[in-house]
Scaffold this active site. Structure first.
Site, PDB file in Angstrom:
ATOM      1  N   SER A 132       0.516   8.837   5.639  1.00  0.00           N
ATOM      2  CA  SER A 132       1.451   8.586   4.546  1.00  0.00           C
ATOM      3  C   SER A 132       2.586   7.680   5.008  1.00  0.00           C
ATOM      4  O   SER A 132       2.955   7.680   6.185  1.00  0.00           O
ATOM      5  CB  SER A 132       2.025   9.922   4.064  1.00  0.00           C
ATOM      6  N   TYR A 149       6.681  17.845   5.274  1.00  0.00           N
ATOM      7  CA  TYR A 149       5.427  17.184   4.917  1.00  0.00           C
ATOM      8  C   TYR A 149       5.231  15.923   5.755  1.00  0.00           C
ATOM      9  O   TYR A 149       4.177  15.713   6.373  1.00  0.00           O
ATOM     10  CB  TYR A 149       5.412  16.827   3.433  1.00  0.00           C
ATOM     11  N   LYS A 202       2.348  14.790   8.922  1.00  0.00           N
ATOM     12  CA  LYS A 202       1.561  13.558   9.029  1.00  0.00           C
ATOM     13  C   LYS A 202       1.858  12.853  10.347  1.00  0.00           C
ATOM     14  O   LYS A 202       0.940  12.370  11.043  1.00  0.00           O
ATOM     15  CB  LYS A 202       1.855  12.639   7.848  1.00  0.00           C
TER      16      LYS A 202
END
Length: 364
Positions: free
Chosen positions: A153, A177, A181
Site C-alpha cells: 500500500s 495498518y 504493510k
C-alpha cells in the site's frame, strides 16, 4: 480440516488437482493461489487471471467479502473458481490446500485493511496481517513455492514531504495498518536475503475505485465503507442522505484532499504483469501501481455526478486526524519493469462504479 466449496456454497468432493498442460501449444498453465480472492481487488484480479488462461484457486475467510462475488466471476469468465473458505492464520488449512493443489505462485491480498479500525484494534491487525503472512510464507516455502505478489500500500510512505511518491523514498507508516504493510515488506526482504531462490513483488497500491464493465462486480464492502467511492455510490443511490467531505482547507486546487485514484481493472492487470516479471526474475521489487495523477474529493464527486446524472449532496466537515493534503504516485517503474500503465480515466472509473451500483442497489 478445510472443505472445498463450489461457489453456491455447497460442499464438493475433494480431489487432488493435477497441473494442466496446454496440449495444443505445449505450454504450461500456472496455478495461482489468490488469498482474499473474494474481495474487491481480489475478485477482479481472478477475472483477469482466468481470462489470461491461468488456473486460479481462491482462499478467503469471508470476513469482509461475499461469496456471491465469485459467482459473478464465474458468470463473467465462464470458468469454475475453486474456493476454499479458510484463514491465512490456519496452518493446517494452508498445508491442506498446498498438498491438494499444485500451486506455482501466490497473490496475497488477504488482510485487514481499514486505517481507522487499525488504530482502535492494533493487536488484531498485527496478528492477522503479520502473523497470517508469516504462516502463509512458511507453508509456501515448505512446499517449495517461492513466488509471491504481495498486496502492499501507499500507506508505507507515511507523511511524505515530496510528491509524486517514488519507490526509493524513505518509508514511515503512521498507523497500524500501514505499519503492517511496511513490516511485511521488510520481512519479505529479509526472507530473500536468507534464501535467494524467492521472487517477491511488493505492489504498492494507491486508491482503487471503479468496477467491472459488466456491472456484475464492484466494490461492495460489508458494514461501513472504508473508502470514498462506496460512500459516493451509496449517497447517489439513496442509501445515505449526504456525503461527508473531511476538510476543504487543504493546499490543493479546491481545498479538498487529492489522491491517486486507479481503476480496479487496471490494478488487477498490474498483477498479471507482476506475475510475468516474477517468473523471470529472482529478488524483491517494490513497485507503485497508480496513475501518476491526483484527483481531489470534489473532482471525484463531480465526475460521479456526470456519470449518474444527479447531484451528490455533500457536507464539509472537519479534517480527519492523520489525513494529508496530497498523495499520488510516480508510476514510471511499473512502466519500465512490468510494461504496465493505467489506461482508464476518472470518468470511466465513475461510469463503471455507477453502472455496478445502479444494477445492484442492494449490493451483491
Amino acid at each position: 480440516m478445510i472443505i472445498l466449496y463450489d461457489i453456491s456454497g455447497c460442499k464438493t468432493k475433494r480431489r487432488r488437482n493435477t497441473r494442466l498442460v496446454f496440449r495444443k501449444t505445449g505450454g504450461y498453465i500456472m496455478k495461482i493461489l489468490v488469498t482474499g480472492g473474494a474481495g474487491y481487488i481480489g475478485s477482479h484480479t481472478v477475472i483477469e487471471l482466468q481470462n489470461a488462461g491461468y488456473d486460479v484457486v481462491v482462499l478467503d475467510n469471508l470476513s469482509n467479502s461475499n461469496p456471491v462475488s465469485l459467482e459473478r466471476v464465474e458468470k463473467i469468465t465462464g470458468k469454475h473458481v475453486p474456493f476454499y473458505k479458510a484463514d491465512i492464520l490456519d496452518r493446517d488449512a494452508l498445508n491442506e490446500i498446498f498438498e491438494k493443489e499444485s500451486i506455482d505462485s501466490c497473490i496475497h491480498f488477504a488482510g485487514l485493511k481499514a486505517v481507522g479500525e487499525s488504530v482502535a484494534k492494533p493487536w488484531e491487525y498485527y496478528e492477522n496481517n503479520i502473523a497470517g503472512t508469516l504462516t502463509l510464507v512458511d507453508v509456501m516455502r515448505k512446499h517449495n513455492v517461492k513466488n509471491m505478489i504481495f498486496s502492499s500500500s501507499a500507506t508505507v510512505y507515511g507523511v511524505a514531504t515530496e510528491m509524486p511518491l517514488v519507490e526509493g523514498m524513505p518509508l514511515g507508516a503512521i498507523n497500524p495498518y500501514g505499519r503492517t504493510k511496511l513490516f511485511i515488506e521488510e520481512i519479505l526482504r529479509d526472507l530473500y536475503v536468507s534464501d535467494n531462490s524467492w521472487s517477491i513483488t511488493l505492489l504498492r497500491y494507491f486508491n482503487p475505485i471503479g468496477a467491472h464493465e459488466s456491472g456484475l462486480l464492484g466494490d461492495d464492502p460489508n458494514g461501513i465503507p472504508n473508502n470514498l467511492m462506496p460512500f459516493i455510490s451509496q449517497t447517489a443511490i439513496g442509501k445515505r442522505h449526504h456525503l461527508s467531505i473531511f476538510g476543504n482547507d487543504y493546499d490543493t486546487h479546491d481545498g479538498t484532499g487529492v489522491r491517486d485514484y486507479i481503476h480496479v481493472v487496471d490494478l488487477a492487470l498490474g498483477h498479471l504483469k507482476a506475475l510475468d516479471y516474477a517468473d523471470a526474475h529472482k529478488g524483491v521489487e517494490a513497485i507503485n501501481l497508480g496513475t501518476g495523477n491526483g484527483s481531489s474529493v470534489l473532482d471525484v464527486v463531480h465526475a460521479f455526478e456526470a456519470a449518474c446524472g444527479n447531484k451528490i449532496p455533500y457536507e464539509i466537515v472537519g479534517r480527519r486526524p492523520g489525513d494529508i493534503a496530497t498523495c499520488y504516485a510516480n508510476a514510471q517503474k511499473a512502466k519500465e519493469l512490468l510494461g504496465w500503465e493505467a489506461t482508464r480515466d476518472l470518468a470511466q472509473m465513475c461510469r463503471d462504479a455507477w453502472n455496478f451500483t445502479s444494477k445492484n442497489p442492494m449490493g451483491l
